[in-house]
Write a protein that holds these residues in place. Structure first.
Motif, mmCIF file in Angstrom:
data_model
loop_
_atom_site.group_PDB
_atom_site.id
_atom_site.type_symbol
_atom_site.label_atom_id
_atom_site.label_comp_id
_atom_site.label_asym_id
_atom_site.label_seq_id
_atom_site.Cartn_x
_atom_site.Cartn_y
_atom_site.Cartn_z
ATOM 1 N N MET A 12 -1.053 58.202 79.799
ATOM 2 C CA MET A 12 -0.269 57.808 78.579
ATOM 3 C C MET A 12 0.309 58.555 77.852
ATOM 4 S SD MET A 12 -2.768 56.437 76.222
ATOM 5 C CE MET A 12 -4.341 56.451 76.372
ATOM 6 N N PRO A 13 2.147 59.582 78.613
ATOM 7 C CA PRO A 13 3.110 60.576 77.829
ATOM 8 C C PRO A 13 3.097 60.280 76.474
ATOM 9 C CG PRO A 13 4.291 59.919 79.863
ATOM 10 C CD PRO A 13 2.803 58.551 79.812
ATOM 11 N N LEU A 14 2.103 60.713 75.759
ATOM 12 C CA LEU A 14 3.243 60.724 74.385
ATOM 13 C C LEU A 14 4.294 61.531 73.853
ATOM 14 C CD1 LEU A 14 0.066 61.628 72.140
ATOM 15 C CD2 LEU A 14 0.202 59.525 72.952
ATOM 16 N N ASP A 15 4.843 61.645 72.496
ATOM 17 C CA ASP A 15 5.435 61.893 72.349
ATOM 18 C C ASP A 15 6.077 62.969 72.195
ATOM 19 O OD1 ASP A 15 8.387 62.304 71.724
ATOM 20 O OD2 ASP A 15 8.644 61.237 70.526
ATOM 21 N N THR A 16 6.053 63.897 73.229
ATOM 22 C CA THR A 16 5.251 65.809 73.074
ATOM 23 C C THR A 16 6.072 66.098 71.774
ATOM 24 O OG1 THR A 16 6.190 66.209 74.806
ATOM 25 C CG2 THR A 16 3.996 65.804 74.230
ATOM 26 N N GLU A 17 7.407 65.577 71.559
ATOM 27 C CA GLU A 17 8.313 66.474 70.944
ATOM 28 C C GLU A 17 8.034 66.580 69.371
ATOM 29 O OE1 GLU A 17 11.062 68.511 72.889
ATOM 30 O OE2 GLU A 17 9.468 67.505 74.234
ATOM 31 N N GLN A 41 -19.667 62.705 91.298
ATOM 32 C CA GLN A 41 -19.454 61.201 90.350
ATOM 33 C C GLN A 41 -19.653 61.526 88.689
ATOM 34 O OE1 GLN A 41 -22.442 59.089 92.978
ATOM 35 N NE2 GLN A 41 -21.290 57.737 91.995
ATOM 36 N N LEU A 42 -20.307 62.341 88.537
ATOM 37 C CA LEU A 42 -20.453 62.686 87.010
ATOM 38 C C LEU A 42 -19.268 63.351 86.579
ATOM 39 C CD1 LEU A 42 -22.989 62.706 84.797
ATOM 40 C CD2 LEU A 42 -23.709 64.847 85.496
ATOM 41 N N ARG A 43 -18.583 63.864 87.303
ATOM 42 C CA ARG A 43 -17.227 64.780 86.622
ATOM 43 C C ARG A 43 -16.828 63.453 86.571
ATOM 44 N NH1 ARG A 43 -16.688 69.625 90.034
ATOM 45 N NH2 ARG A 43 -14.775 68.504 91.258
ATOM 46 N N GLU A 44 -16.357 62.633 87.565
ATOM 47 C CA GLU A 44 -15.761 61.744 87.444
ATOM 48 C C GLU A 44 -15.900 60.918 85.846
ATOM 49 O OE1 GLU A 44 -15.070 59.658 90.766
ATOM 50 O OE2 GLU A 44 -14.465 61.698 92.046
ATOM 51 N N HIS A 45 -17.031 60.058 86.266
ATOM 52 C CA HIS A 45 -17.222 59.812 84.949
ATOM 53 C C HIS A 45 -16.946 60.712 83.580
ATOM 54 C CE1 HIS A 45 -19.465 57.363 82.524
ATOM 55 N NE2 HIS A 45 -20.708 57.888 81.552
ATOM 56 N N MET A 46 -17.235 61.873 83.274
ATOM 57 C CA MET A 46 -17.347 62.154 82.406
ATOM 58 C C MET A 46 -16.002 63.151 81.528
ATOM 59 S SD MET A 46 -19.904 63.262 80.873
ATOM 60 C CE MET A 46 -19.634 64.138 79.536
ATOM 61 N N GLN A 47 -14.846 62.918 83.119
ATOM 62 C CA GLN A 47 -13.658 63.019 82.595
ATOM 63 C C GLN A 47 -12.914 61.793 82.242
ATOM 64 O OE1 GLN A 47 -12.312 62.914 86.444
ATOM 65 N NE2 GLN A 47 -12.442 65.010 87.170
ATOM 66 N N PHE A 48 -14.206 60.006 82.433
ATOM 67 C CA PHE A 48 -12.751 59.689 81.698
ATOM 68 C C PHE A 48 -13.480 59.499 80.507
ATOM 69 C CE2 PHE A 48 -14.432 55.339 80.979
ATOM 70 C CZ PHE A 48 -12.710 54.228 81.074
ATOM 71 N N GLU A 49 -14.736 59.726 79.954
ATOM 72 C CA GLU A 49 -15.286 60.037 78.702
ATOM 73 C C GLU A 49 -14.747 60.676 77.501
ATOM 74 O OE1 GLU A 49 -19.472 59.748 78.185
ATOM 75 O OE2 GLU A 49 -19.496 58.096 79.365
ATOM 76 N N ILE A 50 -14.220 61.767 78.078
ATOM 77 C CA ILE A 50 -13.904 62.778 76.978
ATOM 78 C C ILE A 50 -12.162 62.874 77.089
ATOM 79 C CG2 ILE A 50 -12.848 64.842 77.633
ATOM 80 C CD1 ILE A 50 -15.349 66.321 79.526
ATOM 81 N N THR A 51 -11.175 61.829 78.266
ATOM 82 C CA THR A 51 -9.910 61.398 77.721
ATOM 83 C C THR A 51 -9.864 60.655 76.620
ATOM 84 O OG1 THR A 51 -10.556 60.847 80.292
ATOM 85 C CG2 THR A 51 -8.242 61.749 79.292
ATOM 86 N N ASN A 52 -11.116 59.302 77.574
ATOM 87 C CA ASN A 52 -11.223 58.277 76.008
ATOM 88 C C ASN A 52 -11.498 59.214 74.717
ATOM 89 O OD1 ASN A 52 -10.484 56.810 77.672
ATOM 90 N ND2 ASN A 52 -12.410 55.685 78.747
ATOM 91 N N LEU A 53 -12.498 59.772 74.777
ATOM 92 C CA LEU A 53 -12.853 60.479 73.567
ATOM 93 C C LEU A 53 -11.905 60.639 72.527
ATOM 94 C CD1 LEU A 53 -16.672 61.752 73.294
ATOM 95 C CD2 LEU A 53 -15.460 59.440 71.362
ATOM 96 N N ALA A 54 -11.194 61.605 73.307
ATOM 97 C CA ALA A 54 -10.215 62.580 72.695
ATOM 98 C C ALA A 54 -8.438 61.529 72.452
ATOM 99 C CB ALA A 54 -9.492 63.417 73.554
ATOM 100 N N HIS A 55 -8.709 60.301 73.490
ATOM 101 C CA HIS A 55 -7.462 59.899 73.046
ATOM 102 C C HIS A 55 -7.910 58.829 71.405
ATOM 103 C CE1 HIS A 55 -5.240 60.328 76.730
ATOM 104 N NE2 HIS A 55 -4.396 61.280 75.084
ATOM 105 N N ASP A 56 -9.554 58.586 71.277
ATOM 106 C CA ASP A 56 -10.271 57.277 70.479
ATOM 107 C C ASP A 56 -9.668 58.467 69.073
ATOM 108 O OD1 ASP A 56 -10.412 56.009 72.482
ATOM 109 O OD2 ASP A 56 -12.155 55.453 72.481
ATOM 110 N N LEU A 57 -10.121 59.336 68.816
ATOM 111 C CA LEU A 57 -10.284 60.252 67.517
ATOM 112 C C LEU A 57 -8.960 60.423 67.414
ATOM 113 C CD1 LEU A 57 -13.560 62.378 68.365
ATOM 114 C CD2 LEU A 57 -13.145 59.848 67.543
#
Ligand SMILES: Nc1ncnc2c1ncn2[C@@H]1O[C@H](COP(=O)(O)OP(=O)(O)OP(=O)(O)O)[C@@H](O)[C@H]1O
Ligand SMILES: [Mg+2]
Lengths: 509, 366
Positions: free
Chosen positions: B1-6, B175-191
């Motif tokens: 979901m690209p944000l409006d970076t402008e 496997q762990l990497r893929e899991h963490m990728q998901f967690e990091i993106t979610n956290l970043a967007h949620d916060l």
């Protein structure tokens, strides 16, 4: 699957063939370390064991004057009375033989450690013991029967031991041994006065002698004027009338003695038990305290000076760090003596530093600083010499602390100082521990530098040990002091392990 | 979901240069602006200057030229500890002498936060990364993935607006990497945190980011959202670095109406979309994604140029088929087709004709 033991390919039980294979491995490993092991046993473990032994060993009294030791055993030293005549006589006999064997001065020196004056007392008595009035006995017995003049008579009567005449037999046996030691013939040597003294004493104690010669002598005893050995000795030196002298001999008669250790703690063993030494003889506690205190000061100065250098080394690019490391190691490559002498040149009152201070006007010529031949000198020179031992372990520990720790701390909002103190420093503590142990243990036993730059105020306990080894020849005391030093180091090491944990000591990696 | 970076320029690199030794420019003329709340990934081969950029932003290296602005203010002269930027290091840099909870409390302590607030925040941060039960442990007693999560929690616990992560998942298994990728993106967007993420794993970059900056040789080669980056690479470096690609060398023959013809080195003529070429006679590398190659003639435009291809190898990969062809004198041309019931399975030795839509074949710089 069978229930029996698992077999190896050749049919022997697997366990046994494994054990055999391992045994060969172990044998090989042992053979590889054997040369070093032997070397260490011979050059390290054995001397230390010898030192521990020497610090309590005390056979000299018993070996040199065995009869006296025996005679004093029943004497109550607290009675304020002198020992009985028998003890004086036993001592006379011992002294005669000891003098002949040139052993009495050694014993005198040994007892002198415990009571001053003993050395000269023994030397003086040894010189005079040949001129005691016991020759009266010789004359009297030879007057009774000329046969007493003949060594063969003595040999016949006492060579095989005579139960009725124990003292004489015993004395004769020793006399014979001494004559033989001198490569003379016991059958040609004229009997000594000491033998007649023993003869007189045995005759006056006993009766019913199997030999007519003895019976005759016993009968004639009444006409012989007794000679008091006690008076003879007191005549040589009045100190023999002092019960303290005899108490000292009695106290140190045992084969093993705590005396050296008590001495190391400025105590002494007297007939009444353990007591403090006189004020003017108390030096060891002070020396131990000084050694400990100065070693601590040196360790702390090494930490203070070494920590920043190690930090710099660990954080510089490898190339520069290597050059600096060589500078740190440089002191290792110059002779200890040269370095120490260099400090002398620098620190003395007419030395470089004082000259510069005077020249720059910071002090005037009269106020030149005393920086050598005292504690300051020792601390300065030893800090310099031991600094690499602090820097190297610190450096190798700091090398392993990733720079990202500091960066992480700063990114989390810590100032430079907080990041250092809360994050970097705790991680470098193992290096400080290792360096401190090294420096402290080296410092506590250091000898050459304090000797050269310490003067009288800056010397360590090890200098005193060296003095006792090479000058006063009181090896027992040196051994006791060394043992205490060893024990102190072990105790400190143990305490360190309890407080910091020895696992927390890292020399790197 | 690209944000409006402008909408905002939260972080701005303005003509930033960096040299460590005064001889080589490690970062050359970097211009980049990152919007608030954006997840931007710096992707590039080893040694391309990604970490250097991150370190300049965090304040551990100073730019030799140019300016870095944070929320409109130049930060070149603000010391690192005042920048309020959370950071996750490549090796996590958890403090080994502190427990997990102490590690997390550290940034709050240096901010002089009260004990009860501190404990509440530490607990919340640990719960956020599902590490609530591990507060009393030392970092050495944690697995790699757990350490990674603690490092993340520590970077977030003081609620920074900007978080930098330098290859945080480099040490983890797939496997762990893929899991963490998901967690990091979610956290970043949620916060709603602005994140600058460094990696040299292109899948990671594509799956996590709002925008990806492809670094090479101290420059940003392309800055774009993942889909654009993949489908419309602007130069041959990006085309080759992101995803799999077939490249053929040749010379531009004609350019008209947004379509050019290229004469390949083998003499064949193909159609392509001119991207980095401007006039006939220029040398070019054309790039075609393996999944955009067509060998069903019916689906090609009328009059499209086609090439003869000999099938060399057919690999069955489950969800896709991968076919290696000899095309225009090169035998590393790859075609990927979806495993569908009606899909043809080519046999080695067959000769076929292949082609593509002109817009799928990009004529890039040589
Ligand atoms: N402290 C330094 N001193 C000198 N040169 C450095 C320093 N740090 C990095 N470099 C050089 O700068 C260049 C870029 O390094 P940087 O660490 O930014 O790369 P990177 O993109 O993060 O690579 P990687 O993916 O391997 O982490 C490299 O050529 C590196 O050798
Ligand atoms: Mg990097």
């Amino acid at each position: 699957m069978s229930d029996g033991p698992v077999l190896a390919a050749d049919g022997t039980p697997l366990k046994r063939s494994l054990a055999r294979a391992l045994r060969r491995e172990k044998m090989r490993a042992f053979l590889l370390v054997a040369p070093l092991l032997i070397f260490i046993m011979v050059t390290f473990v054995a001397p230390i064991a010898d030192m521990l032994f020497r610090s309590v060993e005390n056979n000299i009294v018993r070996d040199t004057i065995p009869r006296t030791v025996q005679a004093l055993r029943s004497w109550d030293s607290n009675s304020d009375e002198l020992p009985p005549e028998a003890a004086f006589s036993a001592f006379y006999t011992d002294l005669v033989f000891a003098e002949e064997r040139k052993l009495h001065t050694r014993l005198g020196s040994r007892l002198n450690y415990e009571k001053t004056g003993m050395s000269s007392l023994f030397r003086k008595s040894g010189r005079r013991v040949g001129r005691f009035d016991t020759d009266e006995y010789s004359k009297a017995f030879t007057g009774l029967d000329a046969a007493w003049e003949d060594p063969a008579t003595w040999n016949r009567l006492f060579a095989t031991g005579n139960t009725a005449m124990p003292e004489t037999s015993d004395t004769y046996a020793t006399w014979r041994a001494v004559i033989l030691e001198n490569e003379d013939d016991p059958l040609a040597e004229e009997p000594w006065d000491v033998l007649f003294n023993a003869l007189y004493r045995d005759l006056s104690n006993g009766n019913a002698f199997d030999d007519p010669l003895l019976s005759a002598a016993k009968a004639g005893l009444g006409s012989i004027e007794p000679v008091s050995i006690r008076e003879q000795l007191v005549d040589v030196d009045e100190d023999w009338e002092d019960p303290e002298v005899w108490k000292t001999i009695q106290t140190y008669a045992a084969s093993y003695t705590p005396g050296y250790f008590l001495n190391s703690a400025d105590l002494q063993l007297t007939g009444e038990g353990v007591s403090a030494r006189p004020e003017n003889e108390r030096i060891y506690i002070k020396l131990f305290q000084r050694t400990l205190f100065m070693s601590l000061v040196i360790t702390f100065s090494c930490i203070l000076l070494g920590y920043p250098v190690a930090w710099l080394l660990a954080n510089l690019p490898a190339r520069t760090a290597n050059v600096l490391l060589i500078l740190v190691l440089l002191p290792f490559w110059t002779s200890l003596l040269v370095r120490t002498s260099a400090w002398k040149v620098l620190l003395q009152q007419q030395g470089v530093i004082n000259d510069i201070l005077v020249w720059s006007g910071l002090i005037d010529d009269a106020g030149r600083l005393v920086m050598i031949n005292n504690q300051t000198g020792t601390i300065i020179a030893m800090t310099h010499i031991l600094l690499p031992f602090m820097i190297l372990p610190l450096y190798s520990v700091m090398k392993t602390i990733p720079p990202s720790y500091l960066r992480a701390a700063k990114s989390l909002g810590a100032t430079n100082w907080t990041a250092f103190w809360r994050v970097y420093f705790p991680n470098s503590v193992p290096g400080i521990g290792a360096g401190s142990i090294l420096v402290f243990i080296l410092a506590i036993g250091y000898y050459i530098t304090p000797e050269l730059v310490g003067g009288t105020q800056g010397v360590f306990i090890s200098n005193r040990i060296a003095f006792h080894i090479s000058s006063s020849l009181n090896w027992g005391l040196a051994a006791a002091l060394g043992t205490i030093l060893l024990a102190a180091v072990l105790i400190l090491y143990w305490a360190y392990d309890k407080m910091v944990g020895i696992d927390n000591v890292k020399l790197g990696g | 979901m690209p944000l409006d970076t402008e909408t905002g320029d939260f972080v701005v690199f303005d003509r930033v240069q960096k040299s460590y030794d005064g001889e080589i420019l490690v970062v050359k003329d970097l211009n980049l602006s990152i919007g608030k709340g954006e997840f931007l990934t710096m992707l590039g081969p080893s040694g391309s200057g990604k970490t250097t950029c991150l370190m300049m932003l965090a304040g551990f290296e100073t730019a030799t030229h140019g300016e870095i602005l944070l929320d409109g203010n130049p930060i070149n002269n603000i010391p690192p500890h005042k920048r309020g930027i959370g950071m996750v290091f490549q090796n996590y840099a958890l403090f080994p002498h502190m427990t997990v909870a102490e590690n997390l409390a550290f940034p709050l302590e240096v901010r002089k936060m009260g004990k009860s607030d501190r404990e509440a925040k530490v607990k919340r941060a640990l719960d956020m990364v599902q590490m609530g039960d591990f507060g009393g442990r030392r970092p050495a007693q944690l697995s790699g993935g757990q350490q990674q999560r603690v490092a993340l929690a520590r970077a977030l616990v003081f609620e920074p607006e900007l978080v930098l992560m330098d290859e945080p998942l480099g040490a983890l298994d797939k496997q762990l990497r893929e899991h963490m990728q998901f967690e990091i993106t979610n956290l970043a967007h949620d916060l709603g945190i602005t994140t600058v993420y460094v990696t040299h794993d292109q899948t990671e970059a594509l799956t996590m980011s709002d925008r990806v900056a492809v670094f090479d040789d101290g420059r940003i080669q392309q800055l774009a959202p993942p889909d654009i980056l993949y489908e419309e690479p602007e130069n041959s470096f990006v085309a080759q670095f992101i995803g799999e690609n077939n490249t053929l060398g040749g010379v531009v023959e004609t350019i008209e109406n947004g379509v050019c013809t290229v004469k390949l080195d083998s003499g064949d003529i193909i159609d392509a979309k001119p991207v980095n070429v401007s006039k006939p006679g220029e040398r070019t590398l054309v790039s075609i994604r393996p999944e955009r190659v067509e060998f069903n003639k019916d689906r090609l435009q009328a009059g499209a140029h086609t090439l003869q291809a000999e099938v060399l190898e057919f690999i069955y990969m489950g969800d896709i088929f991968r076919t290696r062809l000899r095309v225009a004198g090169r035998d590393d041309f790859v075609v990927k087709t979806r495993n569908a019931p009606d899909q043809v399975r080519l046999k080695p030795g067959e000769t076929i004709e292949i082609g593509w839509l002109p817009e799928d074949c990009r004529a890039l710089d040589a």
